[in-house]
Design an enzyme around this catalytic site. Structure first.
Site, PDB file in Angstrom:
ATOM      1  CB  VAL A 251       3.647   0.611   4.095  1.00 17.52           C
ATOM      2  CG1 VAL A 251       2.536   0.403   5.110  1.00 17.52           C
ATOM      3  CG2 VAL A 251       4.681   1.598   4.631  1.00 17.52           C
TER       4      VAL A 251
ATOM      5  CG  ASP B 112      11.947  11.836   8.647  1.00 20.46           C
ATOM      6  OD1 ASP B 112      12.262  12.880   8.047  1.00 20.46           O
ATOM      7  OD2 ASP B 112      11.678  10.777   8.054  1.00 20.46           O
TER       8      ASP B 112
ATOM      9  N   GLY C  34       8.494   4.008   0.910  1.00 28.38           N
ATOM     10  CA  GLY C  34       9.264   5.178   1.284  1.00 28.38           C
ATOM     11  C   GLY C  34      10.732   4.955   0.993  1.00 28.38           C
ATOM     12  N   GLY C  35      11.571   5.848   1.497  1.00 27.87           N
ATOM     13  CA  GLY C  35      12.993   5.739   1.224  1.00 27.87           C
ATOM     14  C   GLY C  35      13.646   4.548   1.880  1.00 27.87           C
ATOM     15  CG  MET C  36      15.368   4.591   5.035  1.00 25.78           C
ATOM     16  SD  MET C  36      15.685   5.455   6.588  1.00 25.78           S
ATOM     17  CE  MET C  36      14.324   6.604   6.607  1.00 25.78           C
ATOM     18  CB  ALA C  37      10.237   0.851   5.436  1.00 23.01           C
TER      19      ALA C  37
ATOM     20  CB  ILE D 141      -0.956   0.040   1.216  1.00 24.22           C
ATOM     21  CG1 ILE D 141      -0.178  -0.069   2.532  1.00 24.22           C
ATOM     22  CG2 ILE D 141      -1.997  -1.061   1.107  1.00 24.22           C
ATOM     23  CD1 ILE D 141      -1.053   0.057   3.768  1.00 24.22           C
TER      24      ILE D 141
END
Length: 731
Positions: A26, A135, A21-24, A18
């Site tokens: 979802v 962040d 992002g830059g690091m994960a 769904i």
């Protein structure tokens, strides 16, 4: 990337991706143990080998799991399963604040303040538990479908804080505090800074610092002052702008001490928008350098230089006095000899005699000149009164020129649309402006004439500004599309979006032989010119909508309460006179029908009028239109234009945006209509070839708009630039 159907930790079944992002990434998942849907955030493979990152990630995520607050996305679980590091969170149905801003362009003051308060309350709860987000940005703020605002991603923020800024956090550096980009210690005040940047973006639709690289943006956070948000949002309340300034001070000591103070001022700003209650801390009293505010600097720059003028006048007067008294100094100056004294006295006497003679001759000459002047003046006024001289026109030109000079050196932009290039050149030369032709575009203007200009007519600009304009290539040739099977509402919208002027008429349909109409009521029966015909933008088209079968003076009234306005208009296809009124009702979604004037399922004459009342949500109908006489006049013009079926089009050519990487784009049009901001997506999720020919239908009666261009980068839309658009009524 996880596959649908996989089960993590023998508990969470992956249902689909769904977000990213830059690091994960979802995923939506089902928690089979508690039988509920959850969001599972899984670290990307490149971060799974960094043991330091993993350790910090686990520690902070576990701390965040202890937070429970209405404005924080709850963390249920954290762990790893065969090298897959994950966080299980509350599943929120909604969109990110970044997407919401991109959709609306910029938020209303009340809405932005409300969101900022909710975000602040979530961050306050975290700070009270010793957790700093680090962040805070619109991408990490979610607005649920029921209007709740929630902050997410506490876990990854702390883990990422020790990493060097890279392309993975391109979105984050726009919101990073100076101490963060410097690599120093960050605390609660870093979150306050990022909140201030986020609030700036909500009210202006843009971030204050932008650049081609993360390093360039970081340097701006450290060195440059932001453009005041009121420059982009003229009606921004003074108190809210001061709150943004205080949150985003580069010096940590000059920001708010804690989130509690931010919340208090935000709430205060709602009841006292123009109040001067936000106190910006002064620089350290021991400092030797005094920082002058922009306002003070402006006052200094614009202070009339009367002191220097007076000083010069005083000096001149003193010099005159010294010169006059030189003649009397001889008696007191023992250094002068007698013969020198006698010579000086003789010169004085001779000078006095010359003055007397000159005065006598002067009076004679002056009398002669005065008579001549009177004679010339009489002749001039006589000739002028007979119309032999264009004196009045010259006087008017002088007054206009004086008015322009008195306007702080600004000049008014002339209207070039519809003019030839020679005519335009003459117009701009009169007011000391320059011109530049930047291309051709399809337009309803005659081919070869100016079709649009980048600075609207009537705008006050500095002299020698260059006006850019497009030349009309003639009307764009269009083809009438297939509209069979569409509702009248949909077909009308389709044709208008193409730039055609649509008139709608309703006619009864024939019987198909089985007691049913050939075309159902509310649906398209015909279009003139017919499908496949070639027309030009701005041409008139007649759309015929079916009324169903003719049952005479009696027809059953359908129930439309609870429908959308479009669906209701279609269901009432048999009725020829449908009046739509709006009513404020916060409990019913905007656009939904609240009531109807004719009782549902009763029998009525479809030739008689029927009124449906549509909810305007929590916004009072027409409230913004009465904000000022100017807005009221604008709204009246726009309503008249809409009532007359006018189409206002923009067909400019869009050149390649700076920094465009070839990805999917979102082009969003923002227009101000009667005090309200109107937004529409021109392109959404498509890659385009440039130069790109726009063909946009705007709000009737509104001649200006701004096009916001975004590119999808790392799963988020990043703004590439803004472009002024000019709309004209299609003939």
């Amino acid at each position: 990337m996880l596959k649908t159907g996989m089960i993590i930790a023998e508990r969470y079944e992956i249902l689909g991706k769904i977000g990213s992002g830059g690091m994960a990434d979802v995923y939506k998942a089902k928690d089979h143990k508690l039988n509920r849907f959850v969001a599972v955030k899984v670290l990307k493979p490149e971060f799974r080998e960094d043991t330091t990152f993993i350790r910090k990630f686990r520690s902070e995520a576990q701390a965040a799991a202890g937070l429970t607050h209405p404005n924080i996305v709850n963390v249920f679980d954290v762990g790893d399963d065969e090298g897959v590091y994950y966080i299980v969170m509350e599943l929120i149905e909604g969109i990110t604040l970044k997407e919401y801003i991109a959709k609306k362009g910029k938020l209303s003051i009340k809405e932005a303040t409300s969101i900022a308060i909710q975000v602040s309350m979530g961050l306050e709860a975290a700070h009270n538990h010793g957790i700093v987000h680090r962040d805070v940005k619109p991408q990490n703020i979610i607005i649920s479908t029921d209007g709740k605002v929630k902050v997410t991603d506490f876990g990854i923020a702390r883990a990422a804080s020790s990493n060097t800024i890279s392309s993975n956090v391109m979105g984050s550096v726009h919101y990073s505090s100076p101490e963060q980009v410097r690599g120093g210690y960050s605390d609660e005040k870093s979150d306050i800074y990022s909140l201030g940047i986020t609030l700036y973006e909500m009210v202006t639709g843009r971030v204050p610092f932008d650049g081609d690289t993360t390093v360039a943006i970081a340097i701006k956070h450290l060195q440059e002052e932001m453009v005041p948000p009121s420059v982009y949002t003229e009606d921004l309340p003074y108190s809210l702008e001061q709150i943004i300034f205080k949150c985003t001070q580069k010096s940590v000591g000059r920001r708010y001490e804690k989130m509690e103070d931010v919340i208090a001022d935000l709430k205060h700003s709602l009841i006292d928008p123009q109040g001067d209650f936000v106190k910006l801390s002064d620089v350290d009293n021991d400092a030797k350098t005094v920082v002058i505010s922009d306002e003070e600097l402006g006052e200094i720059k614009h202070t009339p230089k009367t002191r220097n003028v007076q000083k010069k006048s005083d000096i001149a007067q003193l010099e005159d006095e010294d010169y006059d008294t030189d003649y009397d100094d001889g008696d007191e100056d023992d250094g002068y000899e007698d013969d020198e004294y006698e010579r000086r006295k003789a010169r004085q006497k001779k000078t006095k005699n010359r003055k007397k003679q000159a005065m006598s001759r002067g009076f004679t000459i002056a009398a002669f000149l005065a008579g001549a002047v009177i004679l010339v003046a009489v002749i001039f006024f006589v000739v002028r009164s007979t119309g032999l001289l264009g004196g009045q026109a010259e006087n008017n030109n002088e007054q206009e020129q004086q008015t322009q000079e008195d306007n702080n050196g600004l000049v008014q932009v002339p209207d070039l649309v519809g003019k030839t290039e020679e005519e335009a050149k003459a117009l701009v030369e009169e007011v000391n402006l320059g011109t530049q032709m930047i291309g051709e575009e399809a337009s309803t203007q005659e081919k070869g004439r100016i079709s649009s200009q980048d600075i609207p007519a009537g705008t006050m600009v500095e002299a020698y500004t260059t006006l850019k304009y497009y030349i009309s290539a003639g009307a764009e040739e269009l083809t009438i599309p297939a509209l069979a099977g569409e509702t009248g509402v949909e077909a009308q919208r389709t044709l208008e979006d193409m730039g055609l002027v649509v008139s709608v008429q309703k006619e009864y349909s024939e019987d198909d032989g089985s007691g049913n109409p050939v075309v159902s009521p509310g649906y398209v029966a015909a279009v003139t010119p017919e499908e496949g015909s070639s027309v030009n933008s701005g041409d008139s088209v007649t759309l015929t909508v079916s009324r169903g079968l003719d049952f005479g003076g009696g027809a059953e009234v359908p129930s439309v309460v609870g429908m959308s306005e479009d669906d209701a208009l279609t269901a009432l296809g048999k009725w020829i006179d449908i009046q739509v009124v709006e009513e404020q009702n916060a409990e019913i979604p905007a656009g939904e029908v609240i009531s109807q004037s004719l009782e549902a399922y009763s029998s009525a004459d479809p030739d008689e009028p029927i009124t449906i009342t549509v909810s305007s949500g929590d916004q009072a109908p027409g409230a913004a239109d009465a904000a000022s006489p100017e807005q009221t006049a604008d709204a009246a013009q726009q309503n008249t234009a809409a009532a007359n079926g006018e189409i206002w089009k923009c067909t400019q050519t869009l050149n390649t945006p700076q920094g465009y990487q070839g990805g999917a784009l979102r082009l969003e049009l923002i227009q101000e209509s009667g005090g309200e901001t109107e937004s529409m997506n021109v392109v959404d999720g498509q890659a385009l070839e440039f130069p790109y020919q726009l063909d946009v239908t705007g709000v009737p009666g509104v001649s200006q708009g701004t096009l916001y261009v975004y590119e999808l980068i790392d799963g988020n839309y990043q703004q590439l630039g803004t472009y002024p658009l000019t709309f004209e009524k299609a003939e």
